[in-house]
Motif scaffolding. Structure first.
Motif, PDB file in Angstrom:
ATOM      1  N   THR A  44      46.516  50.277  62.562  1.00 13.77           N
ATOM      2  CA  THR A  44      45.840  49.185  63.378  1.00 13.77           C
ATOM      3  C   THR A  44      44.958  48.080  62.526  1.00 13.77           C
ATOM      4  N   PHE A  45      43.936  48.590  61.823  1.00 16.06           N
ATOM      5  CA  PHE A  45      42.999  48.244  60.965  1.00 16.06           C
ATOM      6  C   PHE A  45      43.484  48.436  59.657  1.00 16.06           C
ATOM      7  N   LYS A  46      44.169  47.355  59.083  1.00 11.42           N
ATOM      8  CA  LYS A  46      44.832  47.442  57.637  1.00 11.42           C
ATOM      9  C   LYS A  46      44.134  47.025  56.529  1.00 11.42           C
ATOM     10  N   SER A  47      44.432  47.629  55.279  1.00 13.03           N
ATOM     11  CA  SER A  47      43.778  47.352  54.121  1.00 13.03           C
ATOM     12  C   SER A  47      44.692  46.488  53.426  1.00 13.03           C
ATOM     13  N   SER A  48      45.632  46.287  53.542  1.00 12.44           N
ATOM     14  CA  SER A  48      46.544  45.780  52.592  1.00 12.44           C
ATOM     15  C   SER A  48      46.329  44.211  52.295  1.00 12.44           C
ATOM     16  N   ALA A  49      45.620  43.711  53.447  1.00 12.13           N
ATOM     17  CA  ALA A  49      45.077  42.318  53.438  1.00 12.13           C
ATOM     18  C   ALA A  49      43.833  42.034  52.500  1.00 12.13           C
ATOM     19  N   GLY A  50      43.288  43.289  52.185  1.00  9.47           N
ATOM     20  CA  GLY A  50      42.154  43.468  51.112  1.00  9.47           C
ATOM     21  C   GLY A  50      40.982  43.608  52.170  1.00  9.47           C
ATOM     22  N   PRO A  51      39.982  44.471  51.313  1.00 13.15           N
ATOM     23  CA  PRO A  51      38.801  44.876  52.201  1.00 13.15           C
ATOM     24  C   PRO A  51      37.561  44.270  52.001  1.00 13.15           C
ATOM     25  N   GLY A  52      37.710  42.872  51.615  1.00 12.19           N
ATOM     26  CA  GLY A  52      36.617  41.982  51.397  1.00 12.19           C
ATOM     27  C   GLY A  52      36.536  40.898  52.129  1.00 12.19           C
ATOM     28  N   PHE A  53      35.536  40.000  51.948  1.00 11.41           N
ATOM     29  CA  PHE A  53      35.282  38.762  52.879  1.00 11.41           C
ATOM     30  C   PHE A  53      35.452  37.482  52.147  1.00 11.41           C
ATOM     31  N   ASN A  54      36.441  37.344  51.338  1.00  9.51           N
ATOM     32  CA  ASN A  54      36.906  36.004  50.944  1.00  9.51           C
ATOM     33  C   ASN A  54      38.399  36.268  50.303  1.00  9.51           C
ATOM     34  N   ASP A  55      39.130  35.368  50.144  1.00 15.53           N
ATOM     35  CA  ASP A  55      40.494  35.233  50.086  1.00 15.53           C
ATOM     36  C   ASP A  55      40.657  35.369  48.451  1.00 15.53           C
ATOM     37  N   ALA A  56      39.927  35.125  47.609  1.00 20.88           N
ATOM     38  CA  ALA A  56      40.020  35.279  46.095  1.00 20.88           C
ATOM     39  C   ALA A  56      40.009  36.736  45.727  1.00 20.88           C
ATOM     40  N   TYR A  57      39.064  37.561  46.440  1.00 16.79           N
ATOM     41  CA  TYR A  57      39.034  38.798  45.938  1.00 16.79           C
ATOM     42  C   TYR A  57      40.166  39.631  46.527  1.00 16.79           C
ATOM     43  N   ASN A  58      40.396  39.266  47.850  1.00 18.43           N
ATOM     44  CA  ASN A  58      41.323  40.088  48.682  1.00 18.43           C
ATOM     45  C   ASN A  58      42.670  39.695  47.850  1.00 18.43           C
ATOM     46  N   GLN A  59      42.806  38.758  47.289  1.00 21.70           N
ATOM     47  CA  GLN A  59      44.335  38.414  46.574  1.00 21.70           C
ATOM     48  C   GLN A  59      44.321  39.009  45.189  1.00 21.70           C
ATOM     49  N   LYS A  60      43.263  39.184  44.381  1.00 23.37           N
ATOM     50  CA  LYS A  60      42.884  39.742  43.354  1.00 23.37           C
ATOM     51  C   LYS A  60      43.017  41.431  43.426  1.00 23.37           C
ATOM     52  N   MET A  61      42.874  41.814  44.565  1.00 24.48           N
ATOM     53  CA  MET A  61      43.022  43.454  44.852  1.00 24.48           C
ATOM     54  C   MET A  61      44.382  43.833  45.228  1.00 24.48           C
ATOM     55  N   GLN A  62      45.115  42.969  45.627  1.00 26.62           N
ATOM     56  CA  GLN A  62      46.491  43.457  45.888  1.00 26.62           C
ATOM     57  C   GLN A  62      47.048  44.053  45.154  1.00 26.62           C
ATOM     58  N   GLY A  63      47.665  45.431  45.702  1.00 26.13           N
ATOM     59  CA  GLY A  63      48.373  46.545  44.992  1.00 26.13           C
ATOM     60  C   GLY A  63      47.388  47.738  44.420  1.00 26.13           C
ATOM     61  N   THR A  64      46.058  47.537  44.742  1.00 23.28           N
ATOM     62  CA  THR A  64      45.227  48.645  44.261  1.00 23.28           C
ATOM     63  C   THR A  64      45.173  49.643  45.436  1.00 23.28           C
ATOM     64  N   VAL A  65      44.829  50.827  45.315  1.00 23.85           N
ATOM     65  CA  VAL A  65      44.459  51.832  45.976  1.00 23.85           C
ATOM     66  C   VAL A  65      43.635  51.470  47.315  1.00 23.85           C
ATOM     67  N   VAL A  66      42.775  50.483  47.284  1.00 23.67           N
ATOM     68  CA  VAL A  66      41.919  49.883  48.459  1.00 23.67           C
ATOM     69  C   VAL A  66      42.695  48.833  48.967  1.00 23.67           C
ATOM     70  N   ALA A  67      43.778  48.400  48.501  1.00 22.21           N
ATOM     71  CA  ALA A  67      44.414  47.306  49.215  1.00 22.21           C
ATOM     72  C   ALA A  67      45.658  47.322  49.290  1.00 22.21           C
ATOM     73  N   SER A  68      46.094  48.309  49.919  1.00 22.23           N
ATOM     74  CA  SER A  68      47.555  48.767  49.980  1.00 22.23           C
ATOM     75  C   SER A  68      47.822  49.903  51.229  1.00 22.23           C
ATOM     76  N   GLU A  69      49.075  49.728  51.737  1.00 22.78           N
ATOM     77  CA  GLU A  69      49.382  50.817  52.796  1.00 22.78           C
ATOM     78  C   GLU A  69      50.451  51.399  52.417  1.00 22.78           C
ATOM     79  N   PRO A  70      50.839  52.572  53.138  1.00 27.01           N
ATOM     80  CA  PRO A  70      52.048  53.325  52.796  1.00 27.01           C
ATOM     81  C   PRO A  70      53.162  52.595  52.738  1.00 27.01           C
ATOM     82  N   PRO A  71      54.167  52.572  52.114  1.00 30.00           N
ATOM     83  CA  PRO A  71      54.344  53.902  51.056  1.00 30.00           C
ATOM     84  C   PRO A  71      53.399  53.325  49.747  1.00 30.00           C
ATOM     85  N   GLN A  72      53.343  52.263  49.452  1.00 29.34           N
ATOM     86  CA  GLN A  72      52.898  51.805  48.261  1.00 29.34           C
ATOM     87  C   GLN A  72      51.433  52.570  48.043  1.00 29.34           C
ATOM     88  N   HIS A  73      50.676  52.863  48.930  1.00 32.59           N
ATOM     89  CA  HIS A  73      49.277  53.316  48.902  1.00 32.59           C
ATOM     90  C   HIS A  73      49.556  54.793  48.668  1.00 32.59           C
TER      91      HIS A  73
END
Length: 374
Positions: A44-73
């Motif tokens: 329900t509350f996803k991390s794949s859109a990033g865990p931060g409060f600005n778009d630049a950071y969330n985009q940069k973190m895509q694919g990391t362990v803190v910004a992914s969902e199963p099965p990638q995570h």
């Protein structure tokens, strides 16, 4: 607010299960049960859109362990857990114990030390460098990059902007890493070796190394500095620990509860939800406050009191659910080594001046925390 957040957190908790933070256009949850639910419900509350409060950071973190969902995570986390397996940590325990004893012995000769500058940063930097197989120079840069990374979560402010060149410098350094720069058979060496064998694309290997280097430093340094300071400023608790060293695991949980290294994080709610009777609209970013949840009087009695007999094994400082901190066992081992050495070698532990906080958008820790010892 960063210097003294706890009265503000109480206002958030008392305002209701969900509050609107209009300045940042997000909703917030600050009560223990609601924070725990939000952290655990990754569907329900996803991390794949990033865990931060600005778009630049969330985009940069895509694919990391803190910004992914199963099965990638699941795949990233499994890869990290394999390399940070318990057997490898057990092999490193004597290294951590020896380093802790050497540092504490030096402090006793001086009669004082800074829990942040002299203990936490050097210990964590040196030890994690040995675990990952990187030089102390790389570890020092990674520590600064770790702190900058947590600042980059935002929202956009001076700290966020100042963090950008630090992160860029860290990434530039990582781009140049080769196996020759690393200790053979170490974690980082093994990752690059997997790339050379064709098991990992180079970008994925760099992302995996960053997953280790990024979070491995700042929060553990913060936790260690606060644990030492809390014991120094609570003499009855220090006496209790010296008489009962088996309470070290409880000290770790209680110090992380009352001074959570990770104060705020976020999740994205794409489809809407209901928290404790309050509707969360679709496409809403939700600020999650573990630093508030860990002091929620609805869950903990006398939450403002540091009491190592409490042993709050359910504290939320390491996260919850599938995004629970992968490095938590490593952090616990580091803290155990240091607290064991302190308990064994130090008799008197007292504050020796006023501490100075290191202000950060996400984490809470000391820039300086002077103590005296004998």
């Amino acid at each position: 607010m960063l210097t003294a957040p706890y009265d503000y957190y109480r206002l958030l908790r008392d305002a209701g299960p969900v509050v609107r933070l209009s300045k940042y256009d997000v909703l917030g949850v600050a009560r223990y049960d609601d924070v725990k639910t939000t952290m655990r419900d990754h569907e329900t509350f996803k991390s794949s859109a990033g865990p931060g409060f600005n778009d630049a950071y969330n985009q940069k973190m895509q694919g990391t362990v803190v910004a992914s969902e199963p099965p990638q995570h699941t795949e990233i986390r499994a890869t990290m857990v394999r390399r940070l397996r318990l057997a490898r940590l057990k092999d490193m325990q004597p290294v951590a114990d020896d380093l802790a004893r050497k540092l504490i012995t030096q402090f006793l000769e001086r009669g004082e030390f800074d829990a942040a500058k002299d203990l936490a940063r050097p210990f964590v930097g040196t030890f994690v460098a040995s675990v990952l197989g990187v030089s102390t120079e790389i570890a020092e840069q990674a520590i600064d990059g770790s702190t900058a990374g947590f600042n980059q979560t935002g929202p956009l402010n001076e700290r966020t902007l100042a963090a950008t060149p630090v992160i860029e410098s860290l990434f530039a350094m990582m781009q140049q890493l080769t196996k020759a720069d690393l200790v053979p058979d170490s974690i980082a060496w093994d990752i690059l070796d997997s790339h050379e064998r064709g098991e990992l694309p180079f970008a994925s290997s760099l992302s995996l190394i960053f997953n280790f280097l990024g979070p491995a430093f700042d929060t553990t340094i913060s936790a260690m500095g606060f644990a030492a300071w809390l014991l120094a400023t609570n003499p009855e608790q220090w006496k209790l620990l010296r008489e009962n060293p088996e309470l070290i695991p409880a000290v770790i949980n209680e110090s992380i509860r009352i001074e959570s290294p990770l104060q705020i994080w976020s999740r994205y709610c794409p489809d809407g939800a209901v928290i404790d009777g309050v509707e969360i609209p679709a496409n809403t970013r939700v600020a999650v406050f573990p630093g508030s949840a860990n002091r929620d009087e609805r869950h903990y009695a006398n939450p403002e009191t540091f009491d190592i007999r409490r042993n709050p094994v359910d504290q939320l400082g390491f996260g919850q659910g599938i995004h629970t901190c992968v490095g938590a066992p490593l952090a616990r081992m580091e803290l155990t080594s240091v607290l064991s050495a302190m308990t064994e070698l130090i008799h008197t532990l007292e504050p020796a001046g006023e501490p100075v906080l290191q202000l950060n958008n996400t984490t809470r820790g000391f820039a300086s925390a002077p103590v005296s010892v004998s």
